[in-house]
Design a protein around this motif. Structure first.
Motif, mmCIF file in Angstrom:
data_model
loop_
_atom_site.group_PDB
_atom_site.id
_atom_site.type_symbol
_atom_site.label_atom_id
_atom_site.label_comp_id
_atom_site.label_asym_id
_atom_site.label_seq_id
_atom_site.Cartn_x
_atom_site.Cartn_y
_atom_site.Cartn_z
ATOM 1 N N GLY A 183 0.808 -1.200 0.000
ATOM 2 C CA GLY A 183 0.000 0.000 0.000
ATOM 3 C C GLY A 183 0.844 1.254 0.000
ATOM 4 O O GLY A 183 2.069 1.229 -0.078
ATOM 5 N N LYS A 184 0.165 2.356 0.104
ATOM 6 C CA LYS A 184 0.802 3.658 0.065
ATOM 7 C C LYS A 184 1.734 3.863 1.260
ATOM 8 O O LYS A 184 2.768 4.502 1.161
ATOM 9 N N TYR A 185 1.354 3.331 2.408
ATOM 10 C CA TYR A 185 2.141 3.490 3.630
ATOM 11 C C TYR A 185 2.591 2.139 4.143
ATOM 12 O O TYR A 185 1.842 1.191 4.143
ATOM 13 N N ASP A 186 3.815 2.070 4.617
ATOM 14 C CA ASP A 186 4.280 0.862 5.287
ATOM 15 C C ASP A 186 3.689 0.857 6.694
ATOM 16 O O ASP A 186 3.583 1.902 7.334
ATOM 17 N N ALA A 187 3.350 -0.309 7.186
ATOM 18 C CA ALA A 187 2.750 -0.439 8.508
ATOM 19 C C ALA A 187 3.656 0.142 9.581
ATOM 20 O O ALA A 187 3.189 0.771 10.527
ATOM 21 N N LYS A 188 4.965 -0.022 9.431
ATOM 22 C CA LYS A 188 5.897 0.477 10.446
ATOM 23 C C LYS A 188 5.963 2.004 10.472
ATOM 24 O O LYS A 188 6.453 2.576 11.438
ATOM 25 N N ASP A 189 5.474 2.658 9.430
ATOM 26 C CA ASP A 189 5.489 4.119 9.372
ATOM 27 C C ASP A 189 4.378 4.760 10.202
ATOM 28 O O ASP A 189 4.398 5.970 10.416
ATOM 29 N N VAL A 190 3.418 3.968 10.645
ATOM 30 C CA VAL A 190 2.280 4.504 11.386
ATOM 31 C C VAL A 190 2.420 4.097 12.846
ATOM 32 O O VAL A 190 2.308 2.929 13.196
ATOM 33 N N LYS A 191 2.679 5.088 13.690
ATOM 34 C CA LYS A 191 2.904 4.843 15.112
ATOM 35 C C LYS A 191 1.576 4.619 15.828
ATOM 36 O O LYS A 191 0.590 5.297 15.571
ATOM 37 N N SER A 192 1.578 3.689 16.760
ATOM 38 C CA SER A 192 0.387 3.413 17.559
ATOM 39 C C SER A 192 0.020 4.632 18.399
ATOM 40 O O SER A 192 0.898 5.287 18.969
ATOM 41 N N PRO A 193 -1.271 4.942 18.513
ATOM 42 C CA PRO A 193 -1.704 6.068 19.337
ATOM 43 C C PRO A 193 -1.804 5.710 20.824
ATOM 44 O O PRO A 193 -2.218 6.531 21.639
ATOM 45 N N CYS A 194 -1.398 4.507 21.196
ATOM 46 C CA CYS A 194 -1.525 4.045 22.579
ATOM 47 C C CYS A 194 -0.800 4.983 23.537
ATOM 48 O O CYS A 194 0.347 5.368 23.303
ATOM 49 N N VAL A 195 -1.486 5.346 24.621
ATOM 50 C CA VAL A 195 -0.893 6.186 25.661
ATOM 51 C C VAL A 195 -0.896 5.457 27.007
ATOM 52 O O VAL A 195 -0.797 6.079 28.059
ATOM 53 N N SER A 196 -1.028 4.140 26.963
ATOM 54 C CA SER A 196 -1.005 3.271 28.150
ATOM 55 C C SER A 196 -2.115 3.588 29.149
ATOM 56 O O SER A 196 -1.932 3.438 30.346
ATOM 57 N N ILE A 197 -3.237 4.050 28.653
ATOM 58 C CA ILE A 197 -4.453 4.203 29.460
ATOM 59 C C ILE A 197 -5.479 3.288 28.795
ATOM 60 O O ILE A 197 -6.242 3.708 27.947
ATOM 61 N N CYS A 198 -5.433 2.028 29.145
ATOM 62 C CA CYS A 198 -6.219 1.018 28.443
ATOM 63 C C CYS A 198 -7.519 0.725 29.174
ATOM 64 O O CYS A 198 -7.552 -0.097 30.093
ATOM 65 N N ALA A 199 -8.568 1.440 28.781
ATOM 66 C CA ALA A 199 -9.894 1.228 29.372
ATOM 67 C C ALA A 199 -10.939 1.578 28.329
ATOM 68 O O ALA A 199 -10.899 2.661 27.744
ATOM 69 N N LEU A 200 -11.844 0.644 28.069
ATOM 70 C CA LEU A 200 -12.901 0.884 27.092
ATOM 71 C C LEU A 200 -14.098 1.527 27.774
ATOM 72 O O LEU A 200 -14.475 1.147 28.879
ATOM 73 N N ASP A 201 -14.701 2.494 27.098
ATOM 74 C CA ASP A 201 -15.911 3.129 27.627
ATOM 75 C C ASP A 201 -17.138 2.298 27.260
ATOM 76 O O ASP A 201 -17.019 1.196 26.717
ATOM 77 N N GLU A 202 -18.319 2.830 27.525
ATOM 78 C CA GLU A 202 -19.558 2.090 27.263
ATOM 79 C C GLU A 202 -19.803 1.836 25.775
ATOM 80 O O GLU A 202 -20.596 0.994 25.404
ATOM 81 N N ASN A 203 -19.083 2.559 24.905
ATOM 82 C CA ASN A 203 -19.203 2.366 23.453
ATOM 83 C C ASN A 203 -18.077 1.513 22.892
ATOM 84 O O ASN A 203 -17.892 1.461 21.674
ATOM 85 N N GLU A 204 -17.303 0.865 23.779
ATOM 86 C CA GLU A 204 -16.181 0.017 23.375
ATOM 87 C C GLU A 204 -15.066 0.812 22.694
ATOM 88 O O GLU A 204 -14.349 0.298 21.833
ATOM 89 N N ILE A 205 -14.905 2.087 23.109
ATOM 90 C CA ILE A 205 -13.833 2.945 22.610
ATOM 91 C C ILE A 205 -12.854 3.170 23.757
ATOM 92 O O ILE A 205 -13.260 3.504 24.873
ATOM 93 N N CYS A 206 -11.571 3.026 23.491
ATOM 94 C CA CYS A 206 -10.562 3.237 24.523
ATOM 95 C C CYS A 206 -10.531 4.709 24.914
ATOM 96 O O CYS A 206 -10.455 5.590 24.042
#
Length: 62
Positions: free
Chosen positions: A2-25
C-alpha cells in the motif's frame, strides 16, 4: 504494498487502556477490535484508523 508501510504509522496508545460504554478506549480512541488487530494491519489500514481516532477524539470534546 500500500501507500504506507505499517511500520510508518505509530500506535496512538498512551497506556491508558480502558474501554468506555461504546467500546472505545478512553486513552487512544480506538475500538477494542482496532486495538487487537493493530499489529496485523497494513499501513493504509492504520492510517484509516488514525483518521477515525482524530474524529472520535474531536467529538469527545463536544
Amino acid at each position: 504494498m500500500g501507500k504506507y508501510d505499517a511500520k510508518d504509522v505509530k500506535s496512538p496508545c498512551v497506556s491508558i487502556c480502558a474501554l468506555d460504554e461504546n467500546e472505545i478506549c478512553v486513552g487512544c480512541y480506538r475500538t477494542g477490535m482496532e486495538i487487537s488487530r493493530w499489529g496485523g494491519m497494513s499501513g493504509d489500514e492504520k492510517r484509516e484508523v488514525m483518521m477515525q481516532v482524530k474524529e472520535r477524539e474531536k467529538s469527545s470534546y463536544i
